[in-house]
Structure formats: structure tokens, C-alpha cells
Design a protein around this motif. Structure first.
Motif, PDB file in Angstrom:
ATOM      1  N   ARG A 148      -4.579  -2.624   6.998  1.00 40.38           N
ATOM      2  CA  ARG A 148      -3.273  -2.742   6.361  1.00 40.38           C
ATOM      3  C   ARG A 148      -3.455  -2.728   4.845  1.00 40.38           C
ATOM      4  N   ALA A 149      -2.659  -1.901   4.177  1.00 41.09           N
ATOM      5  CA  ALA A 149      -2.797  -1.761   2.731  1.00 41.09           C
ATOM      6  C   ALA A 149      -2.323  -3.012   2.009  1.00 41.09           C
ATOM      7  N   ILE A 163       7.076  -8.304  10.280  1.00 44.04           N
ATOM      8  CA  ILE A 163       8.219  -8.890  10.986  1.00 44.04           C
ATOM      9  C   ILE A 163       9.378  -9.207  10.043  1.00 44.04           C
ATOM     10  N   ALA A 164       9.176  -9.065   8.728  1.00 40.60           N
ATOM     11  CA  ALA A 164      10.259  -9.362   7.787  1.00 40.60           C
ATOM     12  C   ALA A 164       9.928  -8.724   6.444  1.00 40.60           C
ATOM     13  N   ALA A 170       9.656  -3.431   6.541  1.00 37.83           N
ATOM     14  CA  ALA A 170      10.288  -2.175   6.130  1.00 37.83           C
ATOM     15  C   ALA A 170       9.265  -1.061   5.946  1.00 37.83           C
ATOM     16  N   PHE A 171       8.077  -1.405   5.463  1.00 39.54           N
ATOM     17  CA  PHE A 171       7.048  -0.401   5.177  1.00 39.54           C
ATOM     18  C   PHE A 171       5.843  -0.555   6.097  1.00 39.54           C
ATOM     19  N   ASP A 172       6.065  -1.041   7.301  1.00 44.18           N
ATOM     20  CA  ASP A 172       4.970  -1.291   8.228  1.00 44.18           C
ATOM     21  C   ASP A 172       4.149  -0.032   8.489  1.00 44.18           C
ATOM     22  N   GLU A 210      15.533  -1.348  -0.011  1.00 42.35           N
ATOM     23  CA  GLU A 210      14.521  -1.141   1.029  1.00 42.35           C
ATOM     24  C   GLU A 210      14.078  -2.462   1.671  1.00 42.35           C
ATOM     25  N   LEU A 211      15.022  -3.211   2.166  1.00 39.28           N
ATOM     26  CA  LEU A 211      14.721  -4.437   2.899  1.00 39.28           C
ATOM     27  C   LEU A 211      15.530  -4.418   4.194  1.00 39.28           C
TER      28      LEU A 211
END
Length: 591
Positions: free
Chosen positions: A74-75, A186-187, A192-194, A367-368
């Protein structure tokens, strides 16, 4: 007489003579070897000092041993300046294969001696049975892993794992969100950027947040909440030209590492999910609309000498002037009566259309994943009384981010841009939609500065920054749809510097209590404006804005006057006579 004969050598004499000869031979060989060595050294000295002088030899540097970067899935996430906000660290997970464990109780007892949070009585039954995989602990430190390994328990194994850490703790938790135990977002940004955080592991996700500004906003908001014994609050700092959110705070909050277990009240983001009546901060939009459509001019005025009775609703002013007011006075003194009369000149259809263009009836496109839909009357329910009350921020509920975004459009020249939490590197502002003329925007800037110098926003003024703003106070709505007498939202939306705005600062305090040193008031001017002042005077230098003296250029850009008292421009408008009663938000939405 016998003749002389030489002595005959004995056996011992011969042996001694042989040893002497051997020693001489060894000495000769050793001396020859040392001689050759000295000759070689002498030749090398001659070569270095005489034959090879001035010809330095290039020696390859030793190769450094570089440790391989631990692989993660994960980045990272950083703020706009590269400060780390979220990162993944490789860890070890401990699991067991019950089929390979001969004595579950003994294995559990041994593990509890090095992992002290384990309960042997609870662990032992899990190590029994025919299963092949049982998690014991998901994240072990290297020291714990070594200690478990030294126990040498058959059937206990290690598995590569990954842990998400948030170096800034609570600072930006409602923006960042969090992940579950399996590393899934999860939030917030994590959710949003998973997909992006998983696909581009080597490239950090750069947000628009400035963690320095975030810390300042959180501290100032927290102090205001504590001072006025409030239940919570929210704040946002936004770039007026790009829509970038530099700070977003909602209190109470929680540690980002505990997203899955945090209480609902702490996880609630008041900036993007909470919807509140904006109160008088909405007068910025109402005034801009009337000026832009040409239904009023700065020299226009309205009668605010007595409350408006419309059916069963009564509209009055808080500490009103009880006289005719010009448009600048209506704005600076925050007259509900004057604003309601002014917006009625625009008319219901154009009023609703204007607010729709500003996004006040839809979710914002930030973007949320956690955003709320405003509460507003539908087209069929939006009538004259709704226009009158919505003009001063009652009868409609929006998020604080709605107010900040619309304020940015009112002061940046008239361009509405979608707010973002991603950093924008372009030299020119992103495209947007023009909602008012540039001339109207310049007038609104002057009116907002006037409110801070002569109106209810005096507590927000910071020398050298030419702060402009508008205070807001709105009663909260109860479960029955009626306003609560002692529960209010106190807010302030400000800009700085007013002659050339760079940033919008919005603060909201939820249910502040009146204090003795505020003379029993808990309105926006007493509660939120001073907190905004603290934020602006601290973040200004961080953002490269230096206080400056008032020059002729600045004075001209902000010049505006408060006309003296004048007679009404027209006879006061008469409204349908009915029983007077306090305004009910439920009635406003369904009238």
C-alpha cells in the motif's frame, strides 16, 4: 717409537659437524631470501618515487551494501509538502496449526510468557481441533518475534504482514480515514483511493493538506470548544483560487490507527457529513445574488424598523438598528429583516436557481466517500416564505464545506470550483463555472471587510492581513422540527487578505455556552470570530503571507462607506396577516 697418526673421528663428532653444516646452509638460504625481499622493496620504492611519480592511480571505491527496501502492498500518503501522513510497515503475524500442536495448554502457557496480552485460558481451546490455521497475533515487534521463536513450539509459525501507521495521529484523521485489519480502506482517503494506493505502491499519494495549518486549526478550534463548553466544532481552510483544502478539522476526533473501533460521534465528520443551518454566513450569497442580478445597488436600502410578520412566521433582527438600512448596513449589521426584503426583490425562481448553481441542493464533489446531501425545500415547496428565511440562512441545512466553497466563489472573481483534497500543481487555476460577475465579487470583498472593521466580525481582525468575513448564529433544530432555545451553531467565514483573497477560513462551534466575559453571549461574533483570528495570524506566515501596511492601493480596493440614516425608499411591503409564532424549520420545509 711408534710413528704419529691423526686422530680418528668418533661418531658423535661427525653428527655435530653435520648439524653445523645444516645450520650454515639454512642461514645462507635465509639470508638470500631476506636479500631478495629487500631488493624487491628497494625496487618498488624506486618505481613509486622516481619512475611513477605524478601518476596517481584510480582505486575503485568500496561498494556500499544497501539494504533492500521492505516490500509493502500500500502506497504512502503525504501532505502537499511531502510530510508523511500514512505509511505501511512490514510486520510478522503469528499463527498456529492446531494439527501440529501436541499440548495446546502448554503451548498457550508458553506463548503468554512472552506475549503478555494473551490469555492462556482463552488461547488454549483455539489451539485444539482439526483446523490448520488459527491467528494468534497479527502484528509482532521484532523482539516479540525473536522471543516466540526461542520458545521452539512445534505448530507455531510466522506469516508476513503489514501494518498501517499514521505519524500525525489525530491531526488529519477525518481526511485520511483508515484501514481494516486486512489493509482495506474503510473510510476517508484510504477508502476513496484504495485501488490507487494498491496499484501504485512506489508513488505516494499527495494531498492538498498542509499539516502545519492542520495542527493550527485543530488547536484553535479545540481551545474555542473548551472555553465555551461546546459539544464539538469544525473548521476548514481552503485556497479560494484552486479549491484545495489545506486543513479540515472535525472535533471530537480519534486516532487514525483506531478507525474501526472509534465511537460514532468521533468518526462523524462535521465538515462534509454534518448539515446545519448556516445562519447569517448565507447573507454573503444573498447579497451577491441581489447585486449581481441588478435588483439592488449599494445605494439601495430597505426598512428594518420593525419585524416582518408573514403568516404565522415572524422575522426579526438580533440587536437591530430599528430603522431604514442601506445595503452595506444590512450586511455589516447582519439584518435579517433587510436581507429578507432584499432577496424578495429577486424572486423565488431566481433565488432557488442561484443556490442550485452554487451547489446548495446537491452533494459536493470532493474526493471523500463521506458526504451529505443538503436539506432544502423541493421545487414545489420552495415558496416566498422559504426565500425570505433562506436569505439569512434559516430553513436550509448545508455542510460547512458548502459554505466555504461558495464563499470562495464569491470572493475569487466569481468562479465556482469543486473543492479537492488532492494537491494541484498547475500554475493556472483549474476550470470552474462563473456564478457572479467580477465586479460583484469585488463589492462582496469590500462588504466582508466592512463587517470586520465596523460590524459583528471585529473579533476576527488581524493587523496587516485585512481580514474580511461574516459571522453566523443559528439555533439548532430538535427532533420535533422546532428550534431549540439554548442550542445554537456559532460560525464565522472569513477571507484574507480581503483586497486580494488567497484563503477562506471557516469555523463552526456546536452548542457553545454563554460565558461571563462574553456578557452572556455565545454568538458567532463572540465565539467563532476570535478563533478565526488566532488561526489567521498563525497560518499567515506559514503560507508566505506577510502582514503589510495599508497602502493607497489597498485602501482603494476596500473602500466603502456606511451611509447615514435615510427615509425608506418605498412603503413597507404588507404580508398575509396570520397568528404570529416562532419560525419552525419543519414548517419552512413543508410550507
Amino acid at each position: 717409537v711408534e710413528p704419529h697418526r691423526p686422530p680418528v673421528a668418533t661418531t658423535s663428532d661427525g653428527r655435530r659437524r653435520a648439524q653445523i653444516d645444516t645450520a650454515r646452509t639454512r642461514l645462507a638460504v635465509g639470508a638470500g631470501a631476506f636479500g631478495l625481499l629487500f631488493l624487491a622493496l628497494a625496487g618498488r620504492v624506486v618505481d613509486v618515487t622516481l619512475l611513477s611519480a605524478g601518476q596517481p592511480r584510480i582505486v575503485a571505491p568500496p561498494q556500499a551494501v544497501i539494504a533492500e527496501e521492505p516490500r509493502v502492498e500500500r502506497a504512502s500518503i503525504t501532505d502537499r509538502n511531502g510530510v508523511l501522513l500514512a505509511a505501511s510497515l512490514p510486520t510478522a503475524a503469528l499463527y498456529a496449526n492446531p494439527r501440529e500442536i501436541a499440548d495446546p495448554a502448554e503451548a498457550a502457557r508458553k506463548l503468554a510468557t512472552v506475549l503478555h496480552d494473551l490469555d492462556p485460558a482463552l488461547l488454549a481451546p483455539r489451539l485444539e481441533g482439526d483446523r490448520q490455521f488459527v491467528y494468534i497475533r497479527r502484528h509482532l515487534t521484532p523482539r516479540e518475534q525473536d522471543a516466540v521463536n526461542r520458545l521452539g513450539i512445534p505448530g507455531v509459525h510466522f506469516q508476513r504482514a503489514e501494518r498501517r501507521v499514521y505519524p500525525q495521529g489525530r491531526a488529519a484523521v477525518h481526511v485520511l480515514g483508515g484501514t481494516d485489519v486486512d489493509g482495506n480502506g474503510i473510510a476517508g482517503v484510504e477508502r476513496a483511493f484504495d485501488a490507487r494506493l494498491r496499484a501504485e505502491v512506489g508513488t505516494p499519494l499527495r494531498l492538498s493538506l498542509d499539516i502545519r495549518v492542520q495542527h493550527v486549526l485543530r488547536e484553535a478550534l479545540g481551545r474555542a470548544i473548551a472555553r465555551f463548553e461546546a459539544i464539538g466544532g469544525a473548521g476548514v481552510v481552503m485556497d479560494v483560487d484552486t479549491g484545495e483544502v489545506l486543513a479540515m478539522v472535525s472535533l471530537p476526533d480519534y486516532d487514525a490507527a483506531e478507525t474501526a473501533t472509534a465511537p460514532a460521534e468521533a468518526r462523524f465528520n462535521r465538515i462534509t457529513v454534518g448539515v446545519y443551518e448556516p445562519g447569517s454566513t448565507f447573507k454573503i450569497l444573498s447579497t451577491a445574488m441581489a447585486l449581481d442580478l441588478g435588483t439592488v445597488r449599494l445605494t439601495s436600502g430597505f426598512d428594518a424598523s420593525r419585524p416582518i410578520t408573514y403568516g404565522r412566521f415572524t422575522i426579526s433582527d438580533f440587536r437591530g438598528k430599528n430603522r431604514w438600512l442601506s445595503v452595506p448596513e444590512i450586511f455589516a449589521y447582519s439584518s435579517n429583516i433587510g436581507t429578507a426584503r432584499m432577496v424578495l426583490e429577486v424572486g423565488v425562481p431566481r433565488h432557488r436557481a442561484f443556490l442550485e448553481r452554487l451547489g446548495m441542493t446537491r452533494r459536493l464533489g470532493i474526493e471523500l466517500p463521506e458526504t451529505a446531501l443538503p436539506l432544502a425545500p423541493g421545487p414545489r415547496q420552495w415558496r416566498e416564505i422559504n426565500t425570505m428565511t433562506i436569505a439569512f440562512g434559516h430553513g436550509i441545512s448545508v455542510t460547512p464545506l458548502h459554505v466555504a466553497t461558495a464563499t470562495a466563489a464569491m470572493v475569487n472573481g466569481g468562479i465556482l470550483r469543486t473543492p479537492t483534497i488532492l494537491a494541484r500543481d498547475g500554475a493556472s487555476p483549474p476550470p470552474g463555472e462563473r456564478v457572479i460577475r467580477a465586479e460583484t465579487s469585488a463589492t462582496i470583498r469590500r462588504l466582508m471587510r466592512l463587517t470586520v472593521t465596523h460590524g459583528s466580525g471585529k473579533g476576527a481582525d488581524v493587523p496587516g492581513y485585512f481580514v474580511g468575513g461574516k459571522t453566523g448564529t443559528a439555533q439548532k433544530v430538535g427532533a420535533n422540527g422546532r428550534y431549540l432555545r439554548d442550542a445554537r451553531i456559532s460560525s464565522f467565514t472569513g477571507i484574507f487578505p480581503a483586497h486580494a483573497p488567497r484563503y477562506v477560513v471557516y469555523l463552526m462551534i456546536d452548542e457553545p455556552k454563554p460565558q461571563r466575559d462574553t456578557h452572556g453571549y455565545a454568538t458567532g461574533g463572540w465565539v467563532a470570530a476570535p478563533a478565526a483570528k488566532e488561526v489567521i495570524e498563525r497560518i499567515g506566515p506559514l503560507l508566505g503571507i506577510v502582514p503589510e501596511p495599508e497602502t493607497e492601493t489597498i485602501r482603494a480596493a476596500l473602500a466603502i462607506t456606511l451611509p447615514g440614516q435615510a427615509p425608506p425608499a418605498r412603503p413597507p411591503r404588507m404580508y398575509p396577516p396570520m397568528m404570529r409564532a416562532p419560525i419552525s424549520v419543519l414548517a419552512l420545509l413543508t410550507a
